[in-house]
Write an enzyme that holds these catalytic residues in place. Structure first.
Site, PDB file in Angstrom:
ATOM      1  N   LYS A  94       0.838  -1.200   0.000  1.00  0.00           N
ATOM      2  CA  LYS A  94       0.000   0.000   0.000  1.00  0.00           C
ATOM      3  C   LYS A  94       0.880   1.260   0.000  1.00  0.00           C
ATOM      4  O   LYS A  94       1.985   1.244   0.542  1.00  0.00           O
ATOM      5  CB  LYS A  94      -0.859   0.054   1.276  1.00  0.00           C
ATOM      6  CG  LYS A  94      -1.942  -0.989   1.403  1.00  0.00           C
ATOM      7  CD  LYS A  94      -2.669  -0.797   2.726  1.00  0.00           C
ATOM      8  CE  LYS A  94      -3.717  -1.876   2.969  1.00  0.00           C
ATOM      9  NZ  LYS A  94      -4.879  -1.727   2.078  1.00  0.00           N
ATOM     10  N   ARG A 126     -10.336 -11.495   2.399  1.00  0.00           N
ATOM     11  CA  ARG A 126     -11.251 -12.548   1.923  1.00  0.00           C
ATOM     12  C   ARG A 126     -10.607 -13.934   2.011  1.00  0.00           C
ATOM     13  O   ARG A 126     -11.320 -14.930   2.111  1.00  0.00           O
ATOM     14  CB  ARG A 126     -11.714 -12.239   0.501  1.00  0.00           C
ATOM     15  CG  ARG A 126     -10.644 -12.266  -0.564  1.00  0.00           C
ATOM     16  CD  ARG A 126     -11.053 -11.531  -1.820  1.00  0.00           C
ATOM     17  NE  ARG A 126     -11.076 -10.091  -1.603  1.00  0.00           N
ATOM     18  CZ  ARG A 126     -11.468  -9.201  -2.520  1.00  0.00           C
ATOM     19  NH1 ARG A 126     -11.876  -9.623  -3.714  1.00  0.00           N
ATOM     20  NH2 ARG A 126     -11.457  -7.917  -2.261  1.00  0.00           N
TER      21      ARG A 126
END
Length: 513
Positions: free
Chosen positions: A283, A357
């Site tokens: 990120k 996820r």
């Protein structure tokens, strides 16, 4: 950290508030409050059992008119009030239409005034129901929340006495409101804790501590046990960190084990990413700053589990928190890897910053195969797409079960943790097709419906069991204090899930689909 406002109930003599009682209260030098909190409805009228005009420099009506106070929820105005030979302050707080949401917002603004170490008396004698009193009290506790790791923290705990017509009648509803507020504070504290301290093992230890003596059994799955059982998603995400992953399993069995409700088994699953750097799909720095809160869903599940016995929840509940730290290193998982989730599904990894996820999929598959639940609800700060779509007020709700979705929507509206149902659009499922694995975990075709794609990926791991997915990436964090929300972690989902779990349910929940 404990809540920074302590609330207590008090009833005036005979249950009626009089001007003389208020005068005596304010003149008592030993017990004089710093603030007298008075409610103002949307019609501009003061909701009090007694007139304040003789204690004020002008009539309440004229003071409110001078401030342009319209009684909007949380709207404030302040004036001096006579306190014997001293002067105290009266704070007029708007309560709007006196709905629970309006009263919580009013309470929150009053709570913030108290959280700086002040003492207050709140005149709630004009409220019509005990539930109204409870809503204001919960708002005051939530609004007064604060988090600090200063080396010399100030003693900022304030106190608020709630004047009510019948103390005994209000005790139950206010006690429940306080239990929920304390659970929200737990969720906020867990998410606000810096990741320097917050390893997966730390989160597991906190889960055990917070649920001790709460009727909850704790099992911590360490990395070796996870490997032996095939939790490939959790292990892959945690592989780049020196601090190994954990699966936290919390099991609650109600005391009335033979009741119809007790036969219903609900599994709550929380994303527990204790820090998300993005892994090798790193990120940017500005996006990384908030990632200590990326386990907010797991924190909410821990908080909920800690409050079940206190609130008398009558269903069997299991909480699963898939905890890992997503870091880049020579041992980290890579874009292009194919991993095997719990239960055998192979997954092509296309972006290591879509790690949530993967850990949720393991927990979902484990719950479906090993725990025989009647319903599964997962909660996660999962996608920026949900935040873009819905902003910071609503969480995205996906569900395979209309009955479950309706119950969660109602609980969200009642609790203040609001949801918006989103579609599980099957036409997008082909975006997850992989040439080398059973499924890709993000869209290969760059389908922009990111939140829907994530929900479609998770759906199959629930194995047909009634399931709901809450993407709280928007309301899980707040840039400023607003209403009951605190700056930083909000504890979103805690009130929602506790409201849902304490609502009456029938055996039909076992077969809802």
């Amino acid at each position: 950290m404990p809540l920074q406002v302590r609330a207590s109930l008090q009833s005036p003599p005979g249950g009626r508030l009089t001007e003389s009682y208020l005068s005596e209260l304010l003149a008592d030098a030993a017990d004089r409050p710093d603030l007298l909190i008075v409610l103002v409805a949307a019609d501009g009228r003061v909701r009090s059992g007694a007139s304040l005009d003789s204690l004020l420099p002008a009539s309440a009506e004229h003071i409110l008119a001078a401030y342009g106070h319209a009684g909007a929820p949380g709207e404030l105005a302040e004036s001096a009030v006579s306190a014997g030979n001293e002067v105290a302050r009266v704070v007029f707080v708007g309560i709007g239409d006196e709905s629970p949401a309006a009263l919580r917002r009013a309470g929150a603004e009053a709570g913030r005034r108290c959280a700086t170490g002040k003492t207050a008396v709140a005149d709630l004698t004009g409220l019509g129901t005990t539930d109204s009193v409870a809503a204001f009290a919960q708002g005051a506790l939530l609004g007064g929340y604060g988090f600090s790791l200063r080396s010399q923290p100030a003693d900022d705990t304030g106190t608020m006495r709630l004047l009510v017509p019948d103390q005994q009648e209000c005790a139950g509803p206010v006690g429940r409101a306080q239990a929920v507020a304390e659970a929200v504070a737990v969720a906020r504290d867990l998410a606000n804790t810096p990741s320097l301290d917050k390893s997966p093992q730390w989160l597991a230890d906190e889960a055990a501590r917070l649920t001790a003596d709460r009727g909850v059994e704790v099992r911590i799955w360490a990395d070796a046990e996870l490997a032996a059982s095939g939790f490939g998603g959790i292990l892959a995400v945690g592989s780049g960190s020196a601090r190994p992953p954990r699966l936290i399993e919390l099991s609650y069995q109600p005391a009335e084990a033979q009741s119809c409700e007790a036969q219903i088994h609900i599994v709550l699953i929380g994303k527990g990413i204790t820090f998300d750097s993005g892994g090798l799909s790193l990120k940017p720095n500005e996006n990384m700053m908030l990632m200590k809160t990326d386990m907010a869903g797991g924190g909410a599940v821990i908080a909920v589990m800690s409050a079940l016995a206190r609130l008398g929840v009558r269903s069997r509940v299991t909480g699963l928190i898939a905890a890992a730290e997503n870091m880049p290193s020579g041992s980290a998982y890579r874009p292009g890897d194919v991993i095997t989730q719990y239960g055998g599904t192979s997954v092509e990894v296309l972006n290591t910053d879509a790690e949530g996820r993967l850990v949720l999929a393991d927990a979902l598959a484990y719950a479906a195969e090993a725990l025989a639940p009647d319903q599964i609800v997962d909660i996660a700060t999962l996608t920026g797409a949900a935040r873009v779509a819905l902003g910071g007020i609503h969480a995205a709700l996906y569900s395979t079960c209309d009955e479950l979705a309706a119950a969660l929507l109602a609980a969200g509206q009642a609790s203040g943790d609001r949801l918006w149902r989103m579609p599980l659009e099957d036409d997008y499922r082909e975006s997850l097709e992989s040439p080398v694995a059973d499924v890709a975990h993000v869209a290969r075709d760059h389908n922009p419906a990111g939140s829907i794609i994530a929900a479609l990926f998770l759906r199959d791991f629930a194995a047909g069991i009634p399931w709901a997915h809450l993407d709280i990436a928007g309301p899980g964090r707040s840039a400023a204090a607003d209403g009951e929300l605190s700056k930083g972690a909000t504890g979103f989902g805690t009130r929602l899930l506790l409201t849902w779990l304490t609502a009456p349910r029938s055996a039909s929940s076992r077969s809802a689909s």
